[in-house]
Design a protein around this motif. Structure first.
Motif, PDB file in Angstrom:
ATOM      1  N   ALA A  14       0.819  -1.219   0.000  1.00  8.85           N
ATOM      2  CA  ALA A  14       0.000   0.000   0.000  1.00  8.85           C
ATOM      3  C   ALA A  14       0.852   1.267   0.000  1.00  8.85           C
ATOM      4  O   ALA A  14       0.376   2.340  -0.379  1.00  8.85           O
ATOM      5  CB  ALA A  14      -0.929  -0.001   1.213  1.00  8.85           C
ATOM      6  N   GLN A  15       2.112   1.145   0.399  1.00 12.19           N
ATOM      7  CA  GLN A  15       2.996   2.311   0.450  1.00 12.19           C
ATOM      8  C   GLN A  15       3.704   2.571  -0.878  1.00 12.19           C
ATOM      9  O   GLN A  15       4.393   3.576  -1.037  1.00 12.19           O
ATOM     10  CB  GLN A  15       4.045   2.107   1.550  1.00 12.19           C
ATOM     11  CG  GLN A  15       3.454   1.966   2.941  1.00 12.19           C
ATOM     12  CD  GLN A  15       4.515   1.652   3.985  1.00 12.19           C
ATOM     13  OE1 GLN A  15       5.638   2.159   3.915  1.00 12.19           O
ATOM     14  NE2 GLN A  15       4.182   0.820   4.958  1.00 12.19           N
ATOM     15  N   GLU A  16       3.531   1.647  -1.822  1.00 18.34           N
ATOM     16  CA  GLU A  16       4.232   1.763  -3.097  1.00 18.34           C
ATOM     17  C   GLU A  16       3.297   2.252  -4.206  1.00 18.34           C
ATOM     18  O   GLU A  16       2.092   2.033  -4.166  1.00 18.34           O
ATOM     19  CB  GLU A  16       4.806   0.398  -3.494  1.00 18.34           C
ATOM     20  CG  GLU A  16       5.762  -0.192  -2.470  1.00 18.34           C
ATOM     21  CD  GLU A  16       7.064   0.569  -2.366  1.00 18.34           C
ATOM     22  OE1 GLU A  16       7.427   1.270  -3.340  1.00 18.34           O
ATOM     23  OE2 GLU A  16       7.730   0.470  -1.314  1.00 18.34           O
ATOM     24  N   LYS A  17       3.883   2.860  -5.206  1.00 17.45           N
ATOM     25  CA  LYS A  17       3.103   3.269  -6.379  1.00 17.45           C
ATOM     26  C   LYS A  17       2.782   2.034  -7.216  1.00 17.45           C
ATOM     27  O   LYS A  17       3.489   1.038  -7.172  1.00 17.45           O
ATOM     28  CB  LYS A  17       3.913   4.264  -7.220  1.00 17.45           C
ATOM     29  CG  LYS A  17       4.115   5.620  -6.550  1.00 17.45           C
ATOM     30  CD  LYS A  17       4.941   6.534  -7.429  1.00 17.45           C
ATOM     31  CE  LYS A  17       4.231   6.872  -8.728  1.00 17.45           C
ATOM     32  NZ  LYS A  17       5.012   7.825  -9.564  1.00 17.45           N
ATOM     33  N   ASP A  18       1.725   2.102  -7.963  1.00 14.33           N
ATOM     34  CA  ASP A  18       1.325   1.004  -8.860  1.00 14.33           C
ATOM     35  C   ASP A  18       1.108  -0.313  -8.124  1.00 14.33           C
ATOM     36  O   ASP A  18       1.453  -1.382  -8.623  1.00 14.33           O
ATOM     37  CB  ASP A  18       2.378   0.806  -9.961  1.00 14.33           C
ATOM     38  CG  ASP A  18       2.597   2.065 -10.780  1.00 14.33           C
ATOM     39  OD1 ASP A  18       1.602   2.774 -11.043  1.00 14.33           O
ATOM     40  OD2 ASP A  18       3.746   2.357 -11.147  1.00 14.33           O
ATOM     41  N   CYS A  19       0.549  -0.221  -6.926  1.00 20.93           N
ATOM     42  CA  CYS A  19       0.283  -1.446  -6.161  1.00 20.93           C
ATOM     43  C   CYS A  19      -1.090  -2.028  -6.504  1.00 20.93           C
ATOM     44  O   CYS A  19      -1.419  -3.146  -6.101  1.00 20.93           O
ATOM     45  CB  CYS A  19       0.367  -1.171  -4.662  1.00 20.93           C
ATOM     46  SG  CYS A  19      -0.916  -0.039  -4.053  1.00 20.93           S
ATOM     47  N   GLU A  20      -1.887  -1.292  -7.251  1.00 24.93           N
ATOM     48  CA  GLU A  20      -3.241  -1.745  -7.571  1.00 24.93           C
ATOM     49  C   GLU A  20      -3.225  -2.786  -8.690  1.00 24.93           C
ATOM     50  O   GLU A  20      -2.307  -2.835  -9.500  1.00 24.93           O
ATOM     51  CB  GLU A  20      -4.127  -0.568  -7.997  1.00 24.93           C
ATOM     52  CG  GLU A  20      -4.260   0.543  -6.970  1.00 24.93           C
ATOM     53  CD  GLU A  20      -3.245   1.656  -7.157  1.00 24.93           C
ATOM     54  OE1 GLU A  20      -2.245   1.434  -7.883  1.00 24.93           O
ATOM     55  OE2 GLU A  20      -3.430   2.741  -6.574  1.00 24.93           O
ATOM     56  N   ILE A  52      -5.149  -1.133   3.108  1.00 23.86           N
ATOM     57  CA  ILE A  52      -5.031  -2.311   2.248  1.00 23.86           C
ATOM     58  C   ILE A  52      -6.182  -2.436   1.251  1.00 23.86           C
ATOM     59  O   ILE A  52      -6.116  -3.244   0.330  1.00 23.86           O
ATOM     60  CB  ILE A  52      -4.884  -3.614   3.065  1.00 23.86           C
ATOM     61  CG1 ILE A  52      -6.159  -3.950   3.824  1.00 23.86           C
ATOM     62  CG2 ILE A  52      -3.711  -3.520   4.004  1.00 23.86           C
ATOM     63  CD1 ILE A  52      -6.044  -5.248   4.632  1.00 23.86           C
ATOM     64  N   THR A  53      -7.230  -1.619   1.423  1.00 17.22           N
ATOM     65  CA  THR A  53      -8.314  -1.648   0.434  1.00 17.22           C
ATOM     66  C   THR A  53      -7.830  -1.098  -0.909  1.00 17.22           C
ATOM     67  O   THR A  53      -8.409  -1.390  -1.946  1.00 17.22           O
ATOM     68  CB  THR A  53      -9.533  -0.828   0.908  1.00 17.22           C
ATOM     69  OG1 THR A  53      -9.141   0.546   1.097  1.00 17.22           O
ATOM     70  CG2 THR A  53     -10.081  -1.377   2.209  1.00 17.22           C
ATOM     71  N   ARG A  54      -6.770  -0.318  -0.867  1.00 15.94           N
ATOM     72  CA  ARG A  54      -6.192   0.198  -2.116  1.00 15.94           C
ATOM     73  C   ARG A  54      -5.514  -0.934  -2.888  1.00 15.94           C
ATOM     74  O   ARG A  54      -5.450  -0.906  -4.118  1.00 15.94           O
ATOM     75  CB  ARG A  54      -5.174   1.293  -1.781  1.00 15.94           C
ATOM     76  CG  ARG A  54      -4.492   1.879  -3.006  1.00 15.94           C
ATOM     77  CD  ARG A  54      -3.391   2.855  -2.620  1.00 15.94           C
ATOM     78  NE  ARG A  54      -2.550   3.151  -3.776  1.00 15.94           N
ATOM     79  CZ  ARG A  54      -1.283   3.530  -3.686  1.00 15.94           C
ATOM     80  NH1 ARG A  54      -0.705   3.659  -2.502  1.00 15.94           N
ATOM     81  NH2 ARG A  54      -0.574   3.783  -4.767  1.00 15.94           N
ATOM     82  N   VAL A  55      -5.025  -1.928  -2.183  1.00 15.15           N
ATOM     83  CA  VAL A  55      -4.256  -3.009  -2.791  1.00 15.15           C
ATOM     84  C   VAL A  55      -5.154  -4.149  -3.275  1.00 15.15           C
ATOM     85  O   VAL A  55      -4.924  -4.731  -4.334  1.00 15.15           O
ATOM     86  CB  VAL A  55      -3.226  -3.572  -1.782  1.00 15.15           C
ATOM     87  CG1 VAL A  55      -2.380  -4.668  -2.416  1.00 15.15           C
ATOM     88  CG2 VAL A  55      -2.347  -2.458  -1.247  1.00 15.15           C
ATOM     89  N   VAL A  56      -6.189  -4.464  -2.492  1.00 14.79           N
ATOM     90  CA  VAL A  56      -7.041  -5.622  -2.784  1.00 14.79           C
ATOM     91  C   VAL A  56      -8.203  -5.213  -3.688  1.00 14.79           C
ATOM     92  O   VAL A  56      -8.970  -4.312  -3.355  1.00 14.79           O
ATOM     93  CB  VAL A  56      -7.576  -6.255  -1.484  1.00 14.79           C
ATOM     94  CG1 VAL A  56      -8.442  -7.469  -1.799  1.00 14.79           C
ATOM     95  CG2 VAL A  56      -6.412  -6.652  -0.579  1.00 14.79           C
ATOM     96  N   SER A  57      -8.339  -5.908  -4.806  1.00 12.69           N
ATOM     97  CA  SER A  57      -9.392  -5.576  -5.766  1.00 12.69           C
ATOM     98  C   SER A  57     -10.714  -6.242  -5.426  1.00 12.69           C
ATOM     99  O   SER A  57     -11.783  -5.688  -5.667  1.00 12.69           O
ATOM    100  CB  SER A  57      -8.969  -6.009  -7.176  1.00 12.69           C
ATOM    101  OG  SER A  57      -7.745  -5.426  -7.536  1.00 12.69           O
ATOM    102  N   GLY A  58     -10.659  -7.464  -4.873  1.00  6.01           N
ATOM    103  CA  GLY A  58     -11.868  -8.229  -4.603  1.00  6.01           C
ATOM    104  C   GLY A  58     -12.304  -8.179  -3.155  1.00  6.01           C
ATOM    105  O   GLY A  58     -12.773  -7.161  -2.670  1.00  6.01           O
TER     106      GLY A  58
END
Length: 567
Positions: free
Chosen positions: A418-424, A447-453
């Protein structure tokens, strides 16, 4: 003729009809063959779904970019772009059912709505990257159109199966030519991924960069010659190969990497022999003697994907922890703890003063190995984040599942990402079982930024061991493995496993039952649950709505899920 039927008719053939629809689709991309009202409804449905699935501001560029490219894909006039951008921005969400009906009334789809799954998958793979958000959208659209999610699974698997078929049909001349090119690359491959991955990653290599021309040929078999035209180009071959990781070695080649920091062991073990466009990584929480002495043992029944791995990490320390758990739990102390449970955990009072003296005396047995593993699991999680961010797995969606300290590895992995760019777009779903991590919602928001589902938190209120190891912490501390995480987000799903898990050790011993309870596919239920998805099925959504339509609400266990199915 047989080849033509195989090219576009496999789905229709399987379902026993609608050959006409298949023939129409064969002439070009199915989406472009739809009438203009259906194409407008199709794009609108995707736009509205994107707005519901990914409403966050940081996802706006993804939503806009996706819908603009999709309008071009469907060959809709530019005049519709403002409306589609508005839908992707959150306008008109209440119209999804209407647009779904308009789409399904198109003659091409009337008898076979599953063609939409085929078309949307083709679009999602067009640049050789399978974004996790695109797969979540695919699952959602599939559900909206009442298409069994198995259609998507079969389509993804058949794409890879076609590669194997194509390889077998190669002429001797083509085979010799390909082998010659492979020999030229051999030295480079050894330097890139180490000797170990030549044995461990060869199979992936055959469906990755080393067989990229086959990827393009196989894509034509599944999505039609028109849909695969772009993939046949030199650039198309390169991007298609990127799906499967650097040099085709994927995760199996990673075990030879040098030691990182204090981490002594970090490698991926294959749980299955298959290959898939989405992968699953399981993480074990401790090791013990006997049946559960290996990292792979708890996951023997799991079949969430045809391509599954298990992370082997710090076995020396996890074995020490497992021995400590056995010592603590198999003796007289266990009985005392059960008595303590009645007075502490069940009443919500967990402090050092309420635990029996005999249990506190034995605390040194568990405290040291637990503390060591707490620290190491966080470090391993951060390293796992870097592995995934570097796309060692290729550009494919990843599902993570772990119990106890394995769940802690996942938690710190997500926090680091979540702290990195382009983590999505990398992580599709995560399942954390009995997680020894902070349960305050504010710590989970990132972590909602990282997890798609979905973010599934499986907990047990009566897990006295987890309560005990946190006994010296503040009385106010919330542990995710003991209670729901009250996060208002559609991704967050809390599942009370108290009827399945009676104690912390059950996360290992009852894994098969737990997997079914949280909706993860197992070998046993694979055939029984053909028409459902583990994390994106109507039953799961219905259960979420039954929880008061609160995205962060609690969901029930397996019995309650079954009840939702029967409604």
């Amino acid at each position: 003729m047989a080849a033509e039927e195989k090219e576009e008719g496999w789905t229709w053939k399987q379902r026993g009809g609608a050959e006409v629809a298949g023939e129409k689709a064969a002439a070009g991309l199915l989406g472009q063959q739809l009438g203009e009202p259906a194409r407008f409804a199709y794009a609108a449905l995707c736009g509205m779904s994107l707005a519901w699935l990914f409403p966050e501001e940081e996802q706006s560029s993804f939503r806009t970019g996706f819908i603009e490219a999709f309008v071009k894909w469907l060959k809709l006039p530019d005049a519709v772009l403002p409306a589609m951008r508005a839908f992707a921005g959150g306008l008109g969400g209440e119209g999804t059912e209407t647009f779904a009906q308009v789409l399904l009334k198109d003659p091409i789809l009337k008898e076979n709505p599953s063609g939409i799954t085929q078309d949307l998958l083709s679009f999602s793979l067009r640049d050789g990257s399978y974004d996790a958000r695109a797969r979540v959208l695919l699952c959602h659209i599939t559900w909206l159109l009442r298409i069994p999610l198995e259609e998507l699974e079969v389509l993804e698997e058949s794409l890879l199966e076609s590669l194997k078929d194509q390889k077998e049909e190669e002429s001797e001349t083509a085979e010799a030519s390909r082998k010659k090119k492979e020999r030229r690359r051999k030295l480079k491959r050894y330097l890139l991924i180490g000797l170990a991955s030549v044995g461990g990653g060869t199979v992936i290599g055959l469906t990755g960069g080393l067989a990229a021309p086959l990827v393009a040929a196989g894509a034509a078999t599944i999505i039609g010659s028109a849909g695969a035209a772009a993939l046949a180009s030199t650039a198309g071959i390169a991007v298609m190969a990127s799906l499967f990781g650097a040099a085709g070695a994927g995760l199996t080649g990673y075990k030879m990497k040098k030691r990182v920091g204090a981490i002594e062991e970090f490698e991926f073990l294959p749980l299955t022999e298959g290959r898939q466009l989405h992968i699953t990584i399981a993480i074990t929480g401790w090791l013990c003697a006997g049946k559960y002495g290996s990292f792979t043992a708890p996951w023997s029944s799991m079949l969430q994907s045809s391509e599954q791995y298990c992370l082997a990490w710090e076995s020396k320390y996890l074995m020490e922890l497992g021995h400590a758990l056995d010592t603590l739990l198999n003796g007289f102390v266990n009985m005392m703890a059960q008595e303590a449970l009645k007075l502490t955990v069940l009443s919500g009072i967990v402090t050092a003063l309420t635990w029996p003296t005999s249990l506190l005396t034995a605390a040194s047995v568990i405290d040291n190995p637990w503390g060591v593993c707490l620290h190491r699991s966080a470090e391993v999680g951060k390293h796992l984040a870097q592995v995934l961010l570097s796309r060692q797995q290729g550009k494919r969606p990843v599902t993570l599942i772990g119990f106890s300290l394995g769940a802690r590895v996942i938690y710190f992995c997500l926090q680091e990402m979540a702290q990195e760019k382009d983590c999505e777009g990398i992580i599709e779903d995560v399942v954390l079982l009995g997680a020894p991590v902070e349960g305050e919602a504010k710590h989970w928001k990132a972590i909602t930024r990282v997890v798609s589902g979905r973010i599934i938190n499986g907990y047990c209120r009566g897990d006295w061991l987890l309560s005990f190891v946190y006994r010296t912490s503040s009385v106010q501390i919330n542990v995710a493995g003991l209670q729901p995480v009250d996060l208002e987000d559609r991704r967050m799903v809390n599942m009370d496993l108290s009827s399945v898990v009676k104690g912390h050790l059950d996360y290992m011993k009852q894994m098969d039952t737990i997997l079914k309870a949280v909706g993860i596919k197992t070998r046993e239920c694979w055939q029984e649950e053909k028409g459902s998805s583990s994390l994106c099925n109507p039953a799961a959504r219905k259960a979420q709505q039954a929880a008061g339509s609160k995205p962060g609400g609690e969901e029930g266990t397996e019995a309650e899920q079954d009840g939702a199915d029967g409604e």
